[in-house]
Design an enzyme around this catalytic site. Structure first.
Site, short mmCIF file in Angstrom:
data_model
loop_
_atom_site.label_atom_id
_atom_site.label_comp_id
_atom_site.label_asym_id
_atom_site.label_seq_id
_atom_site.Cartn_x
_atom_site.Cartn_y
_atom_site.Cartn_z
N SER A 86 0.85 -1.20 0.00
CA SER A 86 0.00 0.00 0.00
C SER A 86 0.89 1.24 0.00
O SER A 86 0.58 2.25 -0.66
CB SER A 86 -0.90 0.02 1.24
OG SER A 86 -1.65 -1.16 1.33
N ARG A 124 3.23 11.96 -8.51
CA ARG A 124 2.37 12.71 -9.43
C ARG A 124 1.91 14.03 -8.81
O ARG A 124 1.81 15.05 -9.51
CB ARG A 124 1.15 11.87 -9.80
CG ARG A 124 1.45 10.76 -10.78
CD ARG A 124 1.70 11.32 -12.18
NE ARG A 124 1.93 10.23 -13.12
CZ ARG A 124 3.14 9.83 -13.53
NH1 ARG A 124 4.23 10.48 -13.12
NH2 ARG A 124 3.28 8.83 -14.35
N SER A 159 -6.48 -2.55 5.46
CA SER A 159 -7.12 -2.97 6.72
C SER A 159 -7.61 -1.78 7.52
O SER A 159 -8.60 -1.87 8.25
CB SER A 159 -6.12 -3.75 7.57
OG SER A 159 -5.02 -2.91 7.92
N GLY A 160 -6.91 -0.66 7.41
CA GLY A 160 -7.21 0.49 8.26
C GLY A 160 -6.78 0.28 9.69
O GLY A 160 -7.13 1.07 10.58
N THR A 216 -3.32 -0.89 10.49
CA THR A 216 -1.86 -0.98 10.63
C THR A 216 -1.42 -0.02 11.74
O THR A 216 -1.71 1.18 11.68
CB THR A 216 -1.18 -0.67 9.28
OG1 THR A 216 -1.63 -1.66 8.35
CG2 THR A 216 0.33 -0.73 9.37
N GLU A 258 -4.51 -3.05 -3.37
CA GLU A 258 -3.30 -2.28 -3.71
C GLU A 258 -3.33 -1.84 -5.18
O GLU A 258 -2.97 -0.70 -5.49
CB GLU A 258 -2.07 -3.14 -3.39
CG GLU A 258 -1.89 -3.32 -1.90
CD GLU A 258 -1.46 -4.72 -1.46
OE1 GLU A 258 -1.60 -5.03 -0.27
OE2 GLU A 258 -1.00 -5.51 -2.31
O1 LIG Z 1 2.28 -5.08 2.04
C1 LIG Z 1 1.17 -5.40 2.34
C2 LIG Z 1 0.76 -6.82 2.08
O2 LIG Z 1 1.49 -7.29 0.97
C3 LIG Z 1 -0.67 -7.04 1.78
O3 LIG Z 1 -0.93 -7.49 0.49
C4 LIG Z 1 0.23 -4.39 2.96
O4 LIG Z 1 0.01 -3.35 2.05
C5 LIG Z 1 0.88 -3.85 4.25
O5 LIG Z 1 1.05 -4.90 5.14
C6 LIG Z 1 0.03 -2.74 4.88
O6 LIG Z 1 -1.25 -3.24 5.19
P1 LIG Z 1 -2.52 -2.30 5.12
O7 LIG Z 1 -2.21 -1.11 5.98
O8 LIG Z 1 -3.63 -3.13 5.66
O9 LIG Z 1 -2.71 -1.90 3.69
#
Ligand SMILES: O=C([C@H](O)CO)[C@H](O)[C@H](O)COP(=O)(O)O
Length: 185
Positions: free
Chosen positions: A47, A57, A88-89, A91, A152
């Site tokens: 992410s 950008r 997930s919101g 982290t 993503e």
């Molecule tokens: O890298 C990640 C993992 O590959 C999931 O596909 C996530 O983007 C990373 O762990 C962060 O998690 P979120 O904050 O829930 O996007």
């Protein structure tokens, strides 16, 4: 399935995802970007990679944009906007960053699968994107892809759409943006 068949399936997933996004939420994010003095972006893992592409950008468009955690990133102030991308919101490092940013008085935007998550609940602007959370990609979320891949990919495409929206409203073209691109690469 062959690799090209997997690719076709991924594209179908992304087409379905596009139909589930809210223009109203996207507009709120675009407005927050235009209003901000400086823009900070943050995300972990994949992410985080997608939101870094967005930061580039925004910089090309002339916005003062920083990636949280970089050596040259300055302090956040109440006139600034922090944009967090988190499927997930939840982290932990990002949740505490969002809370700290709110304490400073900055605006916080979250792009997430779960608006009701800790980060979504802290944010002033929430954009919900479809996808599977990284720990529950078992088919229930309509994706054949592992972990958070659909989110993503959608994050990257959503941010590129926001850039096009801003380019139109701010009347900035690709040539001007190229003029801002790194010339020491
Ligand atoms: O890298 C990640 C993992 O590959 C999931 O596909 C996530 O983007 C990373 O762990 C962060 O998690 P979120 O904050 O829930 O996007």
């Amino acid at each position: 399935m062959r690799t090209t068949e997997y690719l076709a399936e991924i594209i179908k997933e992304l087409e379905r995802s596009a139909g589930q996004m809210s223009d109203a939420q996207a507009e709120q994010l675009a407005d927050a970007i235009v209003r901000a003095n400086k823009i900070f972006v943050a995300g972990a893992g994949r992410s985080g990679l997608m939101i870094r592409a967005f930061a580039m950008r925004l910089m090309h468009m002339g916005y003062a944009t920083y990636v949280v955690g970089e050596t040259v990133t300055p302090g956040l102030t109440q006139d600034d906007l922090l944009i967090i991308g988190s499927g997930s919101g939840e982290t932990k490092s990002l949740a505490s960053m969002a809370a700290k940013a709110k304490g400073i008085g900055a605006a916080v935007a979250a792009v997430t699968i779960f608006p009701e998550s800790t980060i979504g609940g802290t944010a002033d602007v929430v954009v919900r994107l479809p996808g599977a959370p990284k720990d529950k990609s078992d088919g229930a979320f309509g994706t054949i892809q592992p972990m958070g891949s659909l989110f993503e990919q959608t994050l990257l495409l959503f941010f590129d759409a926001v850039i096009l929206r801003l380019m139109a409203s701010q009347k900035i073209g690709s040539e001007a943006m190229f003029g801002q691109h790194a010339n020491l690469e």
